[in-house]
Scaffold this active site. Structure first.
Site, PDB file in Angstrom:
ATOM      1  N   LYS A  55      75.507  53.382  61.622  1.00  0.00           N
ATOM      2  CA  LYS A  55      74.233  52.786  60.790  1.00  0.00           C
ATOM      3  C   LYS A  55      73.376  53.044  62.396  1.00  0.00           C
ATOM      4  O   LYS A  55      73.688  52.911  63.306  1.00  0.00           O
ATOM      5  CB  LYS A  55      74.477  51.743  60.323  1.00  0.00           C
ATOM      6  N   ARG A 153      76.538  36.696  53.006  1.00  0.00           N
ATOM      7  CA  ARG A 153      75.393  37.685  53.267  1.00  0.00           C
ATOM      8  C   ARG A 153      75.284  38.740  52.176  1.00  0.00           C
ATOM      9  O   ARG A 153      74.432  38.609  51.360  1.00  0.00           O
ATOM     10  CB  ARG A 153      75.828  38.296  54.645  1.00  0.00           C
ATOM     11  N   HIS A 182      83.825  41.010  55.203  1.00  0.00           N
ATOM     12  CA  HIS A 182      83.288  41.138  56.509  1.00  0.00           C
ATOM     13  C   HIS A 182      83.354  39.619  57.188  1.00  0.00           C
ATOM     14  O   HIS A 182      83.059  38.808  56.680  1.00  0.00           O
ATOM     15  CB  HIS A 182      81.769  41.541  56.466  1.00  0.00           C
ATOM     16  N   ARG A 234      86.618  49.143  61.039  1.00  0.00           N
ATOM     17  CA  ARG A 234      85.094  49.512  60.986  1.00  0.00           C
ATOM     18  C   ARG A 234      84.553  49.296  62.509  1.00  0.00           C
ATOM     19  O   ARG A 234      84.418  48.204  62.739  1.00  0.00           O
ATOM     20  CB  ARG A 234      84.285  48.734  59.985  1.00  0.00           C
ATOM     21  N   TYR A 276      49.856  43.323  83.969  1.00  0.00           N
ATOM     22  CA  TYR A 276      49.070  42.467  83.203  1.00  0.00           C
ATOM     23  C   TYR A 276      49.220  41.001  83.662  1.00  0.00           C
ATOM     24  O   TYR A 276      50.582  40.798  83.347  1.00  0.00           O
ATOM     25  CB  TYR A 276      49.561  42.760  81.667  1.00  0.00           C
ATOM     26  N   CYS A 323      55.420  46.607  80.150  1.00  0.00           N
ATOM     27  CA  CYS A 323      54.348  47.001  79.346  1.00  0.00           C
ATOM     28  C   CYS A 323      55.158  47.845  78.432  1.00  0.00           C
ATOM     29  O   CYS A 323      55.889  48.130  78.229  1.00  0.00           O
ATOM     30  CB  CYS A 323      53.265  47.824  80.022  1.00  0.00           C
ATOM     31  N   MET A 324      54.099  48.548  77.368  1.00  0.00           N
ATOM     32  CA  MET A 324      54.508  49.279  76.380  1.00  0.00           C
ATOM     33  C   MET A 324      54.974  50.563  76.840  1.00  0.00           C
ATOM     34  O   MET A 324      56.067  51.054  76.308  1.00  0.00           O
ATOM     35  CB  MET A 324      53.409  49.685  75.406  1.00  0.00           C
ATOM     36  N   ASP A 325      54.701  50.988  77.861  1.00  0.00           N
ATOM     37  CA  ASP A 325      55.200  52.271  78.434  1.00  0.00           C
ATOM     38  C   ASP A 325      55.644  52.555  79.751  1.00  0.00           C
ATOM     39  O   ASP A 325      55.939  53.417  80.387  1.00  0.00           O
ATOM     40  CB  ASP A 325      54.019  53.263  78.318  1.00  0.00           C
TER      41      ASP A 325
HETATM   42  C1  PLP Z   1      77.713  46.953  61.697  1.00  0.00           C
HETATM   43  C2  PLP Z   1      78.797  46.665  60.835  1.00  0.00           C
HETATM   44  C3  PLP Z   1      80.238  46.766  61.350  1.00  0.00           C
HETATM   45  C4  PLP Z   1      80.452  47.387  62.878  1.00  0.00           C
HETATM   46  O1  PLP Z   1      80.436  46.067  63.564  1.00  0.00           O
HETATM   47  P1  PLP Z   1      80.722  46.367  65.133  1.00  0.00           P
HETATM   48  O2  PLP Z   1      80.828  44.818  65.584  1.00  0.00           O
HETATM   49  O3  PLP Z   1      79.619  46.981  65.772  1.00  0.00           O
HETATM   50  O4  PLP Z   1      82.098  47.160  65.461  1.00  0.00           O
HETATM   51  C5  PLP Z   1      81.379  46.690  60.491  1.00  0.00           C
HETATM   52  N1  PLP Z   1      81.202  46.252  59.343  1.00  0.00           N
HETATM   53  C6  PLP Z   1      80.007  45.928  58.777  1.00  0.00           C
HETATM   54  C7  PLP Z   1      79.959  45.454  57.445  1.00  0.00           C
HETATM   55  C8  PLP Z   1      78.955  46.180  59.482  1.00  0.00           C
HETATM   56  O5  PLP Z   1      77.632  45.740  58.988  1.00  0.00           O
END
Ligand code: PLP
Length: 394
Positions: A55, A153, A182, A234, A276, A323-325
């Site tokens: 992601k 969540r 999760h 995951r 700045y 700064c930004m850049d």
């Molecule tokens: C982002 C995410 C993960 C991965 O998490 P890591 O800590 O980077 O391994 C796994 N499951 C869900 C639901 C997530 O949103």
């Protein structure tokens, strides 16, 4: 729109060739990526899949190159959060199963099903839309059900999970493949809440024995809790080679470095101020280097006057407002620094390293945030054995 200038098969030259006339860039080490996949594979053991979480543009590493590299390295599945991210992975050539972990609207179903994407289904309305889309194409669509076991969540409540699963099971063209949750405290010093979440999850799973694929673990849980690995883990941060807090060392290697070249060297007399707000005043004659990276590239403003960079293997303090850049580094201790010298903002240089964990701590955030903040202006340069295999971006 970023464009790939090469396929991974054909080297473009050395890292040095490709970076001598770039102000700043991100390096992604595909050898380290392979190492991390192999390391996590042997750690979780046989029969448990690796689900690569790519992601947010693969945590800043560029999903369109990283995901195919992960597929070649043997990960069994991919996960993203937005349906559009899943479609982008298919466009990049990913062929393995892709799971959308986050919210989808019924209107997302036709395109997702056409691309053979697995959606997380949280409602009957979405289930009906997926079923309809699958029937229209003459296929069966797999879905996963996420149970909210205490993070509060996303997912369905404990008392609604079984009814939703049974209703989805009865819909034509729909295959309820997965059950997931999760963890809330995976990388906290005390992760015992994961045990309560797992008990709640296991209870639902027992009531739904016909759902064949279960997964609960992110990187931290996968590294800390072998009993919660189920059918797949995951992995996001672990594949980046970074250990979440409070996990046992696993021998992972960071894949991503941020580097730049000195844009200007100048002398600042005592009494003058820098950047700045003129918030940094050298007490003695100082020499400073201009680093052409800023918060517009995702380099955190809170690092200004607090962080360090590596130049010629030395730690040089960042001074004045970021700064930004661009920002300024104090190189008074390095009289020979000149325009074009390489600067490391994140990663290893010589014997020293600025780790994502260290940079995040100085910036007041977490490593995930440091990676996910990296912007498209920084080119992503991918390499194996110091040969560049792809460049994405300017
Ligand atoms: C982002 C995410 C993960 C991965 O998490 P890591 O800590 O980077 O391994 C796994 N499951 C869900 C639901 C997530 O949103």
């Amino acid at each position: 729109m970023p464009t790939a200038t090469s396929t991974p098969a054909k080297p473009l030259g050395s890292l040095r060739d490709l970076t001598t006339s770039r102000n700043a860039w991100i390096e992604i080490d595909l050898d380290a990526l392979d190492h991390n996949v192999a390391t996590m594979r042997s750690l979780v053991g046989p029969g448990i899949e690796l689900i690569a979480v790519v992601k947010a543009n693969a945590y800043g590493a560029g999903a369109e190159v990283l995901a195919p590299a992960l597929e070649a390295a043997g990960v069994e599945r991919f996960a993203v959060v937005w349906p559009a991210e899943a479609l982008n992975l298919r466009a990049a050539g990913v062929t393995r199963p892709i799971l959308v972990l986050g919210h989808a609207f019924p209107a997302d179903a036709p395109a997702a099903i056409a691309a053979n994407i697995t959606l997380t289904c949280h409602s009957l309305a979405l289930g009906h839309a997926i079923s309809e889309a699958a029937l229209a194409r003459g296929t069966t669509a797999t879905v996963h059900i996420k149970v909210d076991t205490g993070l509060h969540r996303f997912g369905v409540n404990l008392d609604q999970a079984v009814a939703l699963a049974q209703a989805l099971r009865s819909m034509p063209g729909l295959d309820v493949e997965g059950l997931t949750t999760h963890m809330a405290n995976a990388d906290e010093p005390d992760d015992s809440f994961s045990e309560l979440q797992d008990q709640r999850f296991a209870h639902i799973a027992e009531l739904l024995p016909w759902i064949r694929y279960r997964h609960t673990a992110n990187s931290a849980t996968a590294l800390r809790r072998d009993e919660f690995r189920y059918d797949g883990v995951r992995l996001g941060l672990a594949l980046h080679g970074i250990q979440p807090a409070n996990t046992p060392p696993a021998g992972l290697r960071p894949i991503l470095s941020v580097r730049a070249r000195v844009a200007r060297v100048s002398d600042v007399p005592p009494g003058e101020g820098v950047s700045y707000g003129l918030r940094w005043h050298p007490r003695d004659p100082a020499r400073v280097a201009l680093v052409p990276v800023g918060y517009g590239d995702g380099w955190r403003r809170s690092l200004g006057n607090e962080g360090h960079v590596l130049i010629a293997g030395h730690r040089c303090p960042m001074v004045g407002t970021l700064c930004m850049d661009q920002f300024i580094a104090d190189v008074t201790a390095l009289p020979s620094v000149s325009e074009g010298d390489e600067i490391t903002l994140l990663g290893r240089q010589g014997d020293d390293e600025l780790s994502a964990t260290e940079v995040a701590a100085v910036a007041g955030t977490i490593p995930w945030d440091i990676f996910a903040s990296l912007q498209a202006r920084l080119p992503r340069i991918y390499h194996r054995h110091h040969e560049v295999t792809a460049v994405i971006g300017p």
